[in-house]
Write an enzyme that holds these catalytic residues in place. Structure first.
Site, PDB file in Angstrom:
ATOM      1  N   GLU A  44      78.729  99.053  89.042  1.00  0.00           N
ATOM      2  CA  GLU A  44      77.626  98.504  89.837  1.00  0.00           C
ATOM      3  C   GLU A  44      76.872  97.402  89.090  1.00  0.00           C
ATOM      4  O   GLU A  44      76.319  96.486  89.707  1.00  0.00           O
ATOM      5  CB  GLU A  44      76.648  99.606  90.263  1.00  0.00           C
ATOM      6  CG  GLU A  44      77.215 100.596  91.284  1.00  0.00           C
ATOM      7  CD  GLU A  44      77.998 101.731  90.648  1.00  0.00           C
ATOM      8  OE1 GLU A  44      78.213 101.704  89.394  1.00  0.00           O
ATOM      9  OE2 GLU A  44      78.401 102.651  91.377  1.00  0.00           O
TER      10      GLU A  44
ATOM     11  N   PHE B  78      71.962 116.471  94.765  1.00  0.00           N
ATOM     12  CA  PHE B  78      73.068 115.818  94.060  1.00  0.00           C
ATOM     13  C   PHE B  78      72.933 114.297  94.171  1.00  0.00           C
ATOM     14  O   PHE B  78      72.755 113.757  95.246  1.00  0.00           O
ATOM     15  CB  PHE B  78      74.405 116.282  94.657  1.00  0.00           C
ATOM     16  CG  PHE B  78      75.588 115.589  94.033  1.00  0.00           C
ATOM     17  CD1 PHE B  78      75.896 115.778  92.686  1.00  0.00           C
ATOM     18  CD2 PHE B  78      76.386 114.740  94.783  1.00  0.00           C
ATOM     19  CE1 PHE B  78      76.972 115.131  92.109  1.00  0.00           C
ATOM     20  CE2 PHE B  78      77.467 114.087  94.215  1.00  0.00           C
ATOM     21  CZ  PHE B  78      77.759 114.284  92.868  1.00  0.00           C
ATOM     22  N   GLN B  79      72.998 113.649  93.052  1.00  0.00           N
ATOM     23  CA  GLN B  79      72.888 112.181  92.946  1.00  0.00           C
ATOM     24  C   GLN B  79      71.580 111.650  93.515  1.00  0.00           C
ATOM     25  O   GLN B  79      71.536 110.573  94.102  1.00  0.00           O
ATOM     26  CB  GLN B  79      74.087 111.494  93.604  1.00  0.00           C
ATOM     27  CG  GLN B  79      75.374 111.769  92.833  1.00  0.00           C
ATOM     28  CD  GLN B  79      76.539 110.891  93.220  1.00  0.00           C
ATOM     29  OE1 GLN B  79      76.670 110.519  94.375  1.00  0.00           O
ATOM     30  NE2 GLN B  79      77.391 110.580  92.262  1.00  0.00           N
TER      31      GLN B  79
ATOM     32  N   LYS C 288      70.673 108.829 103.803  1.00  0.00           N
ATOM     33  CA  LYS C 288      71.905 108.957 104.595  1.00  0.00           C
ATOM     34  C   LYS C 288      71.615 109.367 106.047  1.00  0.00           C
ATOM     35  O   LYS C 288      72.314 108.938 106.965  1.00  0.00           O
ATOM     36  CB  LYS C 288      72.813 109.988 103.915  1.00  0.00           C
ATOM     37  CG  LYS C 288      74.259 109.885 104.346  1.00  0.00           C
ATOM     38  CD  LYS C 288      75.148 110.733 103.449  1.00  0.00           C
ATOM     39  CE  LYS C 288      76.611 110.603 103.850  1.00  0.00           C
ATOM     40  NZ  LYS C 288      77.484 111.400 102.993  1.00  0.00           N
TER      41      LYS C 288
ATOM     42  N   MET D 223      74.974  86.735  67.143  1.00  0.00           N
ATOM     43  CA  MET D 223      73.571  86.316  67.089  1.00  0.00           C
ATOM     44  C   MET D 223      72.753  87.293  66.225  1.00  0.00           C
ATOM     45  O   MET D 223      71.841  86.896  65.500  1.00  0.00           O
ATOM     46  CB  MET D 223      72.991  86.228  68.505  1.00  0.00           C
ATOM     47  CG  MET D 223      71.619  85.605  68.563  1.00  0.00           C
ATOM     48  SD  MET D 223      71.583  83.951  67.845  1.00  0.00           S
ATOM     49  CE  MET D 223      71.773  82.948  69.295  1.00  0.00           C
TER      50      MET D 223
END
Ligand SMILES: Cc1ncc(C[n+]2csc(CCOP(=O)(O)OP(=O)(O)O)c2C)c(N)n1
Length: 605
Positions: free
Chosen positions: A88, A150-151, A200, A515
């Site tokens: 993502e 969940f999630q 959802k 760097m």
């Protein structure tokens, strides 16, 4: 080098035949035209997708998952091109770069929980660089919110500080309008990322509502024109300046004000310095151009900033990498500050002449009030003298490893002026900005404010798709990456291969997070803690394992040929340039130091 063909769904006959016969589920690439025909809105999810279509969205980048599945299911019926990313974070950077190149908000999607949190870096990046992005995230059903389902993540809470605005969708009948509003808001005024969190149950619920065109919120009315009296006073100051400098920031490009800004500078003979995000706003090969100022900017840009008596800054937020110490920034100058965001006026640098409004409109207003140009002939000569005194230069002895600057210049010579360059973050990013001559806006696509390693490859994917959709299929897209930055998001190479995207990744491989190594040597007595890789994967072979093509370059005499072959290859390619690991980026202004005190070597720091 692999001759392997890029895998495409069509390459497998059995799959495509059975798909046509409707015997097997179809992938998004295999949908028939009938299936992508516009269908009536029946659910919250289809209203969301219709809102995107109404806004003219042609592409979206994302990763599937439980809570966002209804939206993806609705996308099945849409002609919006969805690019399935590997991660993502990649989706958010690809959307960001797509938007930068196309000049409209890029769209990314993710599921709830880890999908949404993986977007956060890209949103923060877009927020710092004022890039327009719309993120759509799935969320657990409304009645489970707060139950540690969940999630479940508090996506609104997590993304509030890194978005221009975010929305929690609460009603299927209005969710499409909300998405349209979020899209419009992202691109309006000072651009930035917006997010809509989509429970959802809302996307699954029935609704017949077809949202209209994307409309910004009624309460958001950015001021487009500056106060006329203020404009008059600023115009007098510009006319009377003896050492004026125009400082063009990223806002000039975002406001599509490049032509107006260029004309103003040239008509009035005012030298131009850009910020890093402003690269491309003014052609770097023009006599008036001093390139970009700041920590690793050119010596001559920093000299001009140090000695100007009037800094006319347009669309910049005076980031500390630009200003160095604010107290010593442009110490002899009065400041005209043109910006669409009033919150930027005198935030970091005091504005003697604040002009709030759209960059192009305000420059036009000022121009209309100018009775004569400033008498800056001597000053222009002085600026040219500084260019000669502090040229961007490097030594390239043939018995030493390849210098990265040489690679950047070789690519620049081998490619057309409208080539798009993306980068990771580190030394390679600085060399790519210093040793490439940018002439066009939206050709420099990088991570400035957040400084996000890993931005380069997914950004190249977004830039490629934007160019293709703009009808520029022949446009070249190059990603200059560091070995460290490439390692952060290189899995997106799988996407470039799958989608057969013509991009070239030039890894400037020093086997260091260079760097950091440069700073350790300069400021930490050479104590190189966690800066050296000791070993690195063979990126050319890794590219081939992904199905891309790969080259390894160790010597100067291999550079041109590898570049030529990679550019000629119609697909993703990676050149692993083993560069001089000891090379450092100069000039350098130490953090917080005056810009005039730029070092040209470590012993000057
Ligand atoms: C995500 C992230 N983590 C850490 C840093 C801190 N950082 C800045 S530059 C740099 C080194 C980058 O190494 P590499 O990509 O190999 O580029 P090089 O400097 O060698 O060209 C690091 C670790 C960062 N900018 N971004």
């Amino acid at each position: 080098m692999s001759e392997r063909a890029t895998p495409t769904p069509e390459a497998d006959d059995s799959t495509s035949e059975s798909a046509e016969a409707g015997e097997q589920p179809r992938t998004d690439e295999q949908r028939t035209e009938a299936e992508v025909e516009e269908r009536p809105v029946t659910t919250g999810a289809s209203s969301v997708v219709r809102a995107l279509e109404n806004a003219g969205v042609e592409a979206a980048f994302g990763v599937q998952g439980g809570a966002i599945m209804p939206v993806y299911d609705a996308l099945y019926d849409s002609s919006i091109r969805h690019v399935m990313m590997a991660h993502e974070q990649g989706a958010s950077h690809a959307a960001d770069a797509y938007g930068v190149v196309k000049g409209e908000p890029g769209v990314c999607l993710a599921t709830s929980g880890p999908g949404a949190t993986n977007l956060v870096t890209g949103l923060a990046d877009a927020n710092m660089d004022s890039d327009a992005v719309l993120a759509l995230t799935g969320q657990v059903p409304s009645d489970m919110v707060g139950s540690d389902a969940f999630q479940e993540t508090d996506t609104i809470g997590v993304t509030s500080p890194v978005t221009k605005h975010n929305y929690f969708a609460g009603d299927a009948d209005t969710v499409g309008d909300t998405v349209g509003e979020a899209f419009a808001l992202a691109g309006m005024g000072r651009p930035g990322p917006t997010l809509v969190d989509l429970p959802k149950d809302i996307t699954q619920a029935e609704t017949g509502r077809d949202p209209g065109p994307a409309r910004p919120p009624k309460t958001y009315n950015p001021q487009m024109e500056a106060d006329t009296q203020d404009v008059k006073v600023a115009a007098r100051a510009i006319e009377n300046a003896e050492k004026p400098v125009l400082l063009f920031g990223g806002g000039v490009i975002k406001a599509n004000a490049t032509e107006t800004a260029r004309k103003f500078a040239i008509d009035h003979g005012i030298p131009v310095v850009t910020t890093m995000p402003g690269i491309g706003s003014f052609p770097e090969d023009h006599d008036l151009c001093l390139s970009w100022a700041g920590m690793h900017g050119t010596g001559y840009a920093n000299m001009a900033i140090t000695h100007t008596d009037l800094l006319i800054a347009v669309g910049t937020r005076f980031d500390d990498r630009l200003t160095g110490g604010v107290d010593t920034f442009a110490p002899e100058a009065e400041v005209v500050h043109i910006d669409i965001d009033p919150a930027e006026i005198s935030k970091n640098v005091h504005a003697d002449y604040p002009l709030v409004g759209d960059a192009g409109r305000v420059i036009d207003q000022v121009d209309a009030r100018m009775e004569h140009s400033p008498d800056a002939r001597e000053w222009r000569e002085q600026c040219i003298q500084w260019k000669e005194e502090y040229p961007m230069d490097y030594a390239a002895p043939s018995d030493e490893p390849v210098k990265p600057q040489f690679v950047v210049e070789a690519f620049d010579e081998a490619t057309p002026d409208d080539t798009i360059v993306t980068t990771g973050v580190g030394q390679h990013q600085m060399w790519a900005s210093q040793y490439w001559t940018y002439r066009e806006p939206r050709t420099w696509v990088s991570s400035h404010g957040l400084g996000t390693m890993g931005y380069g490859l997914p950004a190249a994917i977004g830039a490629r798709l934007a160019a293709d959709q703009m009808g520029d299929e022949d446009r070249t897209v190059i990603c200059f990456d560091g070995d460290g930055s490439f390692l952060m998001t290189m899995q997106e190479l799988s996407v470039a291969v799958r989608e057969n995207m013509d991009i070239t990744v030039a890894v400037l491989n020093n086997e260091y997070i260079g760097m950091v190594r440069q700073w350790q040597d300069a400021f930490y007595e050479g104590r190189r803690m966690a800066a050296e890789y000791n070993w690195c994967p063979e990126f050319d072979r890794l590219a081939e394992a992904f199905g891309a093509r790969g080259w390894r370059v160790d010597d100067y005499d291999q550079v041109a040929e590898a570049i030529e072959e990679a550019l000629a290859y119609d697909g993703p390619s990676v050149i692993d340039f083993h560069i001089d690991p000891a090379e450092n980026v100069y000039p350098m202004v130490a953090s917080g130091a005056p810009n005039g005190l730029f070092a040209l070597s470590e012993d000057q720091l």
